[in-house]
Design a protein around this motif. Sequence first.
Motif, PDB file in Angstrom:
ATOM      1  N   PHE A 118      38.491  62.338  91.016  1.00 55.67           N
ATOM      2  CA  PHE A 118      37.584  62.441  92.162  1.00 55.67           C
ATOM      3  C   PHE A 118      36.271  61.720  91.879  1.00 55.67           C
ATOM      4  N   ASN A 119      35.756  61.873  90.667  1.00 54.67           N
ATOM      5  CA  ASN A 119      34.514  61.188  90.289  1.00 54.67           C
ATOM      6  C   ASN A 119      34.680  59.677  90.328  1.00 54.67           C
ATOM      7  N   SER A 120      35.796  59.196  89.821  1.00 62.93           N
ATOM      8  CA  SER A 120      35.996  57.745  89.746  1.00 62.93           C
ATOM      9  C   SER A 120      36.385  57.127  91.092  1.00 62.93           C
ATOM     10  N   SER A 121      36.819  57.949  92.047  1.00 56.23           N
ATOM     11  CA  SER A 121      37.247  57.402  93.335  1.00 56.23           C
ATOM     12  C   SER A 121      36.072  56.969  94.203  1.00 56.23           C
ATOM     13  N   GLY A 122      34.876  57.500  93.947  1.00 58.58           N
ATOM     14  CA  GLY A 122      33.712  57.131  94.747  1.00 58.58           C
ATOM     15  C   GLY A 122      33.559  57.932  96.016  1.00 58.58           C
ATOM     16  N   GLN A 123      34.440  58.905  96.249  1.00 61.83           N
ATOM     17  CA  GLN A 123      34.348  59.725  97.460  1.00 61.83           C
ATOM     18  C   GLN A 123      33.076  60.561  97.479  1.00 61.83           C
ATOM     19  N   PHE A 124      32.661  61.049  96.311  1.00 61.63           N
ATOM     20  CA  PHE A 124      31.469  61.889  96.234  1.00 61.63           C
ATOM     21  C   PHE A 124      30.232  61.108  96.656  1.00 61.63           C
ATOM     22  N   GLU A 125      30.056  59.916  96.102  1.00 59.44           N
ATOM     23  CA  GLU A 125      28.909  59.093  96.451  1.00 59.44           C
ATOM     24  C   GLU A 125      28.938  58.709  97.921  1.00 59.44           C
ATOM     25  N   GLU A 126      30.145  58.437  98.436  1.00 61.90           N
ATOM     26  CA  GLU A 126      30.280  58.060  99.839  1.00 61.90           C
ATOM     27  C   GLU A 126      29.879  59.205 100.762  1.00 61.90           C
ATOM     28  N   LEU A 127      30.340  60.424 100.456  1.00 64.90           N
ATOM     29  CA  LEU A 127      29.991  61.587 101.271  1.00 64.90           C
ATOM     30  C   LEU A 127      28.485  61.847 101.248  1.00 64.90           C
ATOM     31  N   ILE A 128      27.882  61.789 100.067  1.00 68.68           N
ATOM     32  CA  ILE A 128      26.447  62.034  99.942  1.00 68.68           C
ATOM     33  C   ILE A 128      25.659  60.943 100.658  1.00 68.68           C
ATOM     34  N   SER A 129      26.077  59.697 100.500  1.00 70.28           N
ATOM     35  CA  SER A 129      25.397  58.577 101.140  1.00 70.28           C
ATOM     36  C   SER A 129      25.452  58.708 102.665  1.00 70.28           C
ATOM     37  N   ASP A 130      26.630  59.027 103.209  1.00 71.92           N
ATOM     38  CA  ASP A 130      26.771  59.212 104.657  1.00 71.92           C
ATOM     39  C   ASP A 130      25.911  60.367 105.150  1.00 71.92           C
ATOM     40  N   TRP A 131      25.868  61.438 104.383  1.00 70.62           N
ATOM     41  CA  TRP A 131      25.058  62.601 104.762  1.00 70.62           C
ATOM     42  C   TRP A 131      23.573  62.242 104.793  1.00 70.62           C
ATOM     43  N   LEU A 132      23.115  61.500 103.789  1.00 72.35           N
ATOM     44  CA  LEU A 132      21.714  61.086 103.762  1.00 72.35           C
ATOM     45  C   LEU A 132      21.393  60.163 104.931  1.00 72.35           C
ATOM     46  N   ASP A 133      22.317  59.257 105.278  1.00 76.29           N
ATOM     47  CA  ASP A 133      22.115  58.380 106.426  1.00 76.29           C
ATOM     48  C   ASP A 133      22.008  59.184 107.718  1.00 76.29           C
ATOM     49  N   ASP A 134      22.866  60.191 107.866  1.00 71.62           N
ATOM     50  CA  ASP A 134      22.814  61.049 109.055  1.00 71.62           C
ATOM     51  C   ASP A 134      21.501  61.820 109.128  1.00 71.62           C
ATOM     52  N   LEU A 135      21.008  62.287 107.986  1.00 67.60           N
ATOM     53  CA  LEU A 135      19.735  63.004 107.967  1.00 67.60           C
ATOM     54  C   LEU A 135      18.588  62.086 108.381  1.00 67.60           C
ATOM     55  N   LEU A 136      18.628  60.837 107.911  1.00 68.91           N
ATOM     56  CA  LEU A 136      17.579  59.892 108.297  1.00 68.91           C
ATOM     57  C   LEU A 136      17.669  59.520 109.773  1.00 68.91           C
ATOM     58  N   ASP A 137      18.889  59.333 110.270  1.00 69.20           N
ATOM     59  CA  ASP A 137      19.073  58.982 111.687  1.00 69.20           C
ATOM     60  C   ASP A 137      18.610  60.103 112.609  1.00 69.20           C
ATOM     61  N   SER A 138      18.870  61.330 112.209  1.00 65.47           N
ATOM     62  CA  SER A 138      18.484  62.466 113.058  1.00 65.47           C
ATOM     63  C   SER A 138      17.031  62.870 112.819  1.00 65.47           C
TER      64      SER A 138
END
Length: 141
Positions: A118-138
């Motif tokens: 899971f760590n090496s797949s990059g899903q964690f960074e992707e989820l956190i990055s998308d969440w931060l983008d949503d927080l900035l957009d809202s």
Amino acid sequence: MEFELEGLTDFQNDLLEVAQRKLPKESFKIMRKVGSKARTVVAREARSKVKKKSGNYHKKFKRGKVFRDRDGDIIVRVINSSHHAHLIEDGHRMVTKSGDEVGFVPGKKVVEHGINNFNSSGQFEELISDWLDDLLDSSRL
């Protein structure tokens, strides 16, 4: 097991710290989502490594509660609540009915390998990055 944030920029890391301080409920919410994704990866790893289908081992993978540890980090666990999960994870002795030990079955370390995948797949960074983008957009930050 810990998740390592490697794919985020310095700005995103600073934003993550601010978000965890200002929006703790939102941080817990995203960590529940991350934990559920990690549970899926770990369960998939278990199905590929443990071929024996007896018992409910494959059905018992769960995401634990999200909590803060003593250092203030937000933690979520992936566990298996099956009674014999520790035997598969860590290994066990092979014993005959008369009590003679005939060998040792090494552990498969399913959770450890699953979390590493899971760590090496990059899903964690992707989820956190998308969440931060949503927080900035809202504009909640």
